[in-house]
Design a protein around this motif. Structure first.
Motif: not given
Length: 188
Positions: A58, A62, A159-160, A163, A167
Motif C-alpha cells: 500500500f 501511495d 489524495i496525499s 493516503l 497508512e
C-alpha cells in the motif's frame, strides 16, 4: 459374481473401525493437533508477515498513485517537458506540485526502510511521516495558490493527505496488533 454375505459384513466392520468414534475425537490433545498441522505450515518463520507485506504494498501504491497524478497534472498544464522544467528547475512553492511528489517519496523511503527493511514494531515512524505530511499539506493549502489552478489544486493534496492517514490507520489497527497476536499465539 455376487458378493458373499460374509464379505459385506467384513467390509462394513472394517469401514466402521477406520472411522474415529466420538470418544476418540474428543480425546485429541491440542498439542497433538498442532503437531499435525505444523508440517503443512512450514517450520521456518516467514521473513515478513502477510499483513506487513500488504502494508508495504500500500505504501508503494501511495507513491505510484501520487506520481501518476503528478504526471497527469504535468500533461494537463501543457506538456511534460515544459511543465517539468517549470515545476522542478524553476520551483515555486505557491504553484508547484513537485513538493507533493517529493513528500510521497519521503513517506515511501521512511516507511519502507522502517517497516520492511528494519521490521520496526513501533508506531513512531508512521506517526512522524503522517505528522510531516499533514503539516506540510496544511501549510501548502493555506499559503499557496493551488485552488486557483483547477481540479488538481484540490485533488493532489487531498489524495496525499488521505493516503497518509490510511497508512497510519492500517499500520496501527491492522499490522501491529495482528503481528502481536500471532507472536503471542506462537508463544502459547
Amino acid at each position: 459374481m455376487s458378493r458373499v454375505p460374509g464379505d459385506a459384513a467384513n467390509a462394513h466392520s472394517s469401514s466402521v473401525e477406520s472411522c474415529p468414534s466420538l470418544r476418540d475425537v474428543h480425546s485429541i490433545n491440542p498439542a497433538q493437533l498442532m503437531a499435525r498441522i505444523e508440517p503443512y505450515e512450514g517450520r521456518e518463520k516467514k521473513g515478513i508477515s502477510d499483513v506487513r507485506r500488504t502494508f508495504c504494498l500500500f505504501v508503494t501504491f501511495d507513491l505510484l498513485f501520487i506520481t501518476l497524478l503528478w504526471i497527469i497534472e504535468l500533461n494537463v498544464k501543457g506538456g511534460i517537458e515544459t511543465t517539468l522544467e517549470k515545476e522542478v528547475l524553476h520551483y515555486d512553492y505557491s504553484s508547484s506540485y513537485f513538493d507533493i511528489f517529493l513528500l510521497a517519496v519521503f513517506r515511501f523511503k521512511v516507511l519502507i526502510l522502517a517497516y520492511a527493511m528494519c521490521r520496526l514494531r513501533h508506531w513512531w515512524a508512521i506517526a512522524f511521516t503522517t505528522a510531516v505530511t499533514s503539516a506540510f499539506l496544511l501549510a501548502k493549502v493555506i499559503i499557496s495558490q493551488l485552488f486557483s489552478q483547477g481540479a488538481f489544486g484540490y485533488v493532489l493534496p487531498i489524495i496525499s493527505f488521505i493516503l497518509a492517514w490510511i497508512e497510519t490507520w492500517f499500520l496501527d489497527f491492522k499490522v501491529l496488533p495482528q503481528e502481536a497476536e500471532e507472536e503471542n499465539s506462537k508463544l502459547l
